[in-house]
Design a protein around this motif. Structure first.
Motif, PDB file in Angstrom:
ATOM      1  N   ILE A 629       0.835  -1.131  -0.110  1.00 17.53           N
ATOM      2  CA  ILE A 629       0.000   0.002   0.158  1.00 17.53           C
ATOM      3  C   ILE A 629       0.832   1.237  -0.202  1.00 17.53           C
ATOM      4  CG2 ILE A 629      -1.808  -1.239   1.161  1.00 17.53           C
ATOM      5  CD1 ILE A 629      -1.016   0.361   3.677  1.00 17.53           C
ATOM      6  N   GLU A 630       2.048   1.041  -0.008  1.00 16.99           N
ATOM      7  CA  GLU A 630       3.194   2.476   0.177  1.00 16.99           C
ATOM      8  C   GLU A 630       2.735   3.367  -0.716  1.00 16.99           C
ATOM      9  OE1 GLU A 630       4.427   2.583   3.140  1.00 16.99           O
ATOM     10  OE2 GLU A 630       4.451   0.783   3.816  1.00 16.99           O
ATOM     11  N   TYR A 633      -0.637   4.978  -0.303  1.00 12.17           N
ATOM     12  CA  TYR A 633      -0.498   5.660   0.808  1.00 12.17           C
ATOM     13  C   TYR A 633       0.021   7.013   0.922  1.00 12.17           C
ATOM     14  CZ  TYR A 633       0.745   6.457   5.800  1.00 12.17           C
ATOM     15  OH  TYR A 633       0.830   7.016   7.149  1.00 12.17           O
ATOM     16  N   ILE A 668      -8.539   4.499   0.592  1.00  7.33           N
ATOM     17  CA  ILE A 668      -8.098   4.334   1.778  1.00  7.33           C
ATOM     18  C   ILE A 668      -9.019   3.139   2.248  1.00  7.33           C
ATOM     19  CG2 ILE A 668      -8.809   5.355   4.145  1.00  7.33           C
ATOM     20  CD1 ILE A 668      -8.247   7.954   3.224  1.00  7.33           C
ATOM     21  N   TRP A 671      -7.365  -0.459   1.483  1.00  6.69           N
ATOM     22  CA  TRP A 671      -6.224  -0.868   2.188  1.00  6.69           C
ATOM     23  C   TRP A 671      -6.610  -1.646   3.383  1.00  6.69           C
ATOM     24  CZ3 TRP A 671      -4.300   4.925   2.940  1.00  6.69           C
ATOM     25  CH2 TRP A 671      -4.258   5.423   1.931  1.00  6.69           C
ATOM     26  N   ARG A 677       4.398  -2.401   7.441  1.00  7.19           N
ATOM     27  CA  ARG A 677       4.697  -1.244   6.847  1.00  7.19           C
ATOM     28  C   ARG A 677       6.197  -0.937   6.534  1.00  7.19           C
ATOM     29  NH1 ARG A 677       1.256   2.669   7.167  1.00  7.19           N
ATOM     30  NH2 ARG A 677       2.309   3.447   5.197  1.00  7.19           N
ATOM     31  N   TRP A 702      -7.520  10.001   6.533  1.00  2.93           N
ATOM     32  CA  TRP A 702      -6.432   9.404   6.068  1.00  2.93           C
ATOM     33  C   TRP A 702      -5.457   9.529   7.175  1.00  2.93           C
ATOM     34  CZ3 TRP A 702      -1.486  11.629   6.576  1.00  2.93           C
ATOM     35  CH2 TRP A 702      -0.456  10.715   5.837  1.00  2.93           C
ATOM     36  N   ALA A 706      -4.053   6.199   9.126  1.00  5.69           N
ATOM     37  CA  ALA A 706      -2.734   5.898   9.389  1.00  5.69           C
ATOM     38  C   ALA A 706      -2.195   5.639  10.736  1.00  5.69           C
ATOM     39  CB  ALA A 706      -1.852   7.208   8.859  1.00  5.69           C
TER      40      ALA A 706
END
Length: 767
Positions: A629-630, A633, A668, A671, A677, A702, A706
């Motif tokens: 997802i980096e 994201y 979002i 994910w 991560r 978001w 996170a």
């Protein structure tokens, strides 16, 4: 608790001496018409003066940040306030005027090693010490016997318009009646050594390394006094051997050579036997580099019998069976004799094993770098292929060699290579902080002195053995400057470039913002972008490209000045070009988007990201599945900060703000909140500022997502950080805001619950 090797702290005397030398005007000196002068109330005894000069020389050679003080030696010109008895000077920054400044001192010991810019003027100063000198070394300083053809007693300026040199034959040792120890190694062959030395009646130690001795019989004048004679690289003859056998008082004899092939003389069993029998007081003998004309060793079967012994009667070398007692030292380097089992000496130089090799480095480093270089190369093989059992000694010897021969390329190449293997993981636990810092210092010295590929590569690889940035922080600015200098030539060796960029990246990761800003001002951002530009031109996405973007990501973290530099240096266009040229490079995309996330956190810079082109690109990257997802994201993070500024700053018609926000929501929700991560937050501050606001609910969502992801996947690391930075209070405000979406509120509660559970678990554990 056992301490690591080399962990002895510096003495208070050493620390104070170095401090005074680095702060002369604040401690014992003042400036008078730009000249350095000793304060009138200062009196320094010989013990302090000798130490000051020795430490000064060491700093000049090993500390790049230490500036040599013009007129330093003038501080010791008056024997009423300063006393110097022992003076060791070396290398070419010593001038005639430095010696002249000390002319009134009663020196007992003077060593001028490789002082190639001291001329015959220095000889005239030397005459002032003739009544007090006991020990004198002029090794490698033959320039003393030459004077400039234009010598007119004026202050010299060697840097401009150097004069031709002519041999000065007028000097004589007449009057040096107290001189006991003399080293004239490397004396120019144009001088007659017999005429020069004959006036010295009291010599007990003489070094004639590399000196032409056409009539050796003159040495017999000291046959009743001479205890030490060094004839390294002196051509042996029957006449010279005959003369040596008359010197019944000799305790140390060195007749070694650098190369076997360069000598016409061949060592025989008879000659070696006569030396062992005739020189009954001998405790040290060096015959390194000699070819034995006939067999002088016992048969192999006999040699293999019993445990190794140093008793002369059991010696595997027949002539040395004549010795009365084992020698303290025996030099057998570059001979076949070092390989036998029974050698009648406590310390042997050779290449058979680690101990012999370390003995060779120790014995030959100071004045025979050509031999030390070979021995260090053999130590390198041991450390690389086998195991070094005398780690502390090996490291200290290599460090000393690198310090002593800062300008010798061969020593720097082999020494830096040996350090790489001696500091790797296998040996790390045995090394102290002090010792590892010494390694770092000499490695950086080598990097400064040599731009040659092999030295640079060895030094960079050695630095990779250290914990970065922690172990390099004491030299942080210096190491960054050196690495950036390495990366300046865009056509640099590929392997060095890759290692240097890796080091640069590691150095700006996990350091405070002051360090990052300082490195940014050194040109770090521009250097990385230049590397990226070059790789783009070559259409190559390799480790250098990826490390460069990663380094930019790290150095821009919470440092607005560096973010601005990135934009000013055409960084956004390079981002677009890389994205277009390398559409499938997932790690590259992650690094670039991470960097742009840092830029987007700076409110003053966000307007520069608000263009149709950039927003469209960020929107497209929301759908990216690259690197988990980096990428998605980070793209959403960039847009979240832009959305936070409100609809009034959105001046473009396409794409519409609402469309982009819808895509952000969709991304979002796609994910997996349990995703592990590839990211490291030192602070949540940029995320937390997006929570308690109503202008951009998607930005708030978001930020909440996170936090939930991080505290649930890595609770031990991120729950304490969130609570410490007041995140729980801000999450409560999210619950209170009517504009907050229900989904966001539910996630905020989960974050708060996670922190509460972590706090309770921590309390249970502590009971």
């Amino acid at each position: 608790m056992a301490t690591a090797v080399g962990d002895d702290p510096e003495s208070l005397m050493t620390l104070v001496t170095v401090f005074c030398l680095k702060n002369l005007r604040r401690t014992m000196c003042y400036s008078d018409q730009n000249r350095l002068r000793l304060r009138p109330d200062v009196f320094l005894p010989s013990e302090i003066c000798d130490r000051l000069v020795h430490a000064y020389m060491d700093l000049v050679h090993t500390d790049s940040e230490f500036e040599p003080q013009d007129g330093f030696f003038q501080l010791f010109s008056d024997p009423r306030s300063t006393r110097i008895t022992r003076l060791h000077l070396r290398d070419d920054f010593i001038r005639d005027r430095d010696l002249e400044a000390l002319a009134k001192q009663d020196l007992m010991e003077l060593h001028l090693s490789s002082c190639t810019r001291v001329t015959a003027r220095g000889l005239r100063t030397l005459l002032r010490f003739r009544h007090s000198l006991l020990s004198l070394s002029l090794f490698g300083s033959s320039s003393l016997f030459f004077r400039p053809a234009c010598d007119d007693e004026e202050e010299e300026d060697e840097e401009e318009d150097p004069c031709a040199l002519t041999l000065d034959r007028s000097f004589s040792f007449q009057g040096f009646s107290r001189l006991r120890v003399l080293n004239v190694g490397g004396l120019t062959p144009e001088l007659d050594v017999e005429s020069l030395l004959t006036p010295l009646p009291s010599l007990s130690s003489l070094d004639l390394s590399g000196v032409h001795v056409p009539r050796p019989a003159f040495l017999a004048q000291w046959k009743e006094r001479l205890a030490s004679l060094v004839l390294y690289n002196v051509e042996l003859t029957e006449e010279l051997i005959h003369t040596l056998l008359q010197m019944s008082k000799l305790r140390h004899l060195d007749i070694s050579r650098e190369h076997q092939r360069s000598s016409k003389f061949k060592m025989t069993r008879k000659i070696l036997s006569s030396l062992a029998q005739g020189l009954v007081d001998l405790v040290s003998l060096d015959i390194s580099g000699h070819i034995m004309l006939d067999n002088v060793t016992v048969p192999a079967l006999e040699d293999a019998l019993g445990r190794p012994s140093i008793e002369p009667s059991k010696s595997s070398i027949y002539p040395l069976q004549e010795l009365k007692r084992p020698l303290q030292f025996l030099g057998l380097y570059n001979t076949t004799l070092c390989t036998v089992t029974h050698i009648p000496a406590y310390k042997v130089t050779g290449s058979k094993n680690e101990d012999q090799i370390l003995n060779a480095i120790e014995a030959y480093t100071e004045q025979r770098p050509e031999l030390a270089h070979r021995a260090i190369n053999q130590l390198f093989d041991i450390a690389r292929i086998q195991h070094c059992s005398q780690l502390l000694r090996a490291l200290q010897l290599v460090i000393t060699a690198l310090k002593t021969h800062k300008y010798d390329k061969s020593i720097q190449v082999t020494g830096s290579a040996a350090l790489f293997y001696l500091t790797n993981t296998e040996y790390r636990s045995d090394q102290s902080v002090c010792l590892r810092r010494q390694v770092i210092q000499v490695v950086l010295n080598g990097m400064e002195q040599y731009q040659e590929v092999t030295v640079q590569r060895n030094c960079c690889l050695t630095l990779c053995n250290f914990s970065i940035p922690e172990e390099l922080e004491f030299q942080y600015e210096r190491v960054n400057l050196l690495l950036l200098k390495i990366l300046e030539p865009l056509r640099q060796d590929e392997s060095i470039q890759r290692i240097a960029v890796h080091l640069c990246n590691a150095l700006v990761c996990q350091v405070d913002n002051d360090h990052k800003e300082a490195v940014g001002k050194m040109g770090f951002v521009k250097t990385m972008l230049n590397l990226i530009q070059k790789k783009l031109q070559d259409r190559m996405c390799d480790q250098v490209m990826e490390f460069s973007w990663s380094a930019l990501w790290n150095i821009t973290d919470e440092t607005p000045d560096n973010c601005q530099m990135f934009l000013e240096c055409n960084g956004m266009n390079l981002f677009l070009d890389c994205l277009k040229e390398f559409p499938d490079k997932q790690e590259l995309h992650r690094n670039m988007l991470g960097l742009l996330g840092n830029v987007a956190e700076v409110r003053a810079l966000r307007p520069q990201l608000l263009t149709k082109q950039f927003i469209s690109v960020f929107s497209e990257l929301l759908d990216s599945k690259a690197d988990g997802i980096e990428v998605s994201y980070n793209a959403c993070g960039v847009l979240s900060h832009i959305m936070f500024d409100g609809p009034e700053v959105w001046a473009m018609e396409e794409p519409q703000r609402s469309e982009v926000m819808d895509k952000m929501w969709a991304a979002i929700q796609s994910w997996d909140v349990s995703s592990r991560r590839n990211i490291n937050y030192r602070s949540f501050e940029p995320i937390l500022r997006l929570l308690a606001q109503s202008g951009a609910p998607v930005s708030q969502h978001w930020a909440t997502w996170a936090l939930y992801n991080l505290v649930s996947v890595y609770p031990g690391k991120y729950c304490p950080l969130l609570m410490k930075e007041g995140g729980v209070i801000l999450l409560k405000r999210v619950l209170e805001l009517e504009s907050s979406h229900q989904e966001t509120k539910e996630m905020a509660r989960k974050v708060m619950d996670q922190c509460e559970n972590f706090k309770e678990d921590a309390m249970d554990t502590s009971r």
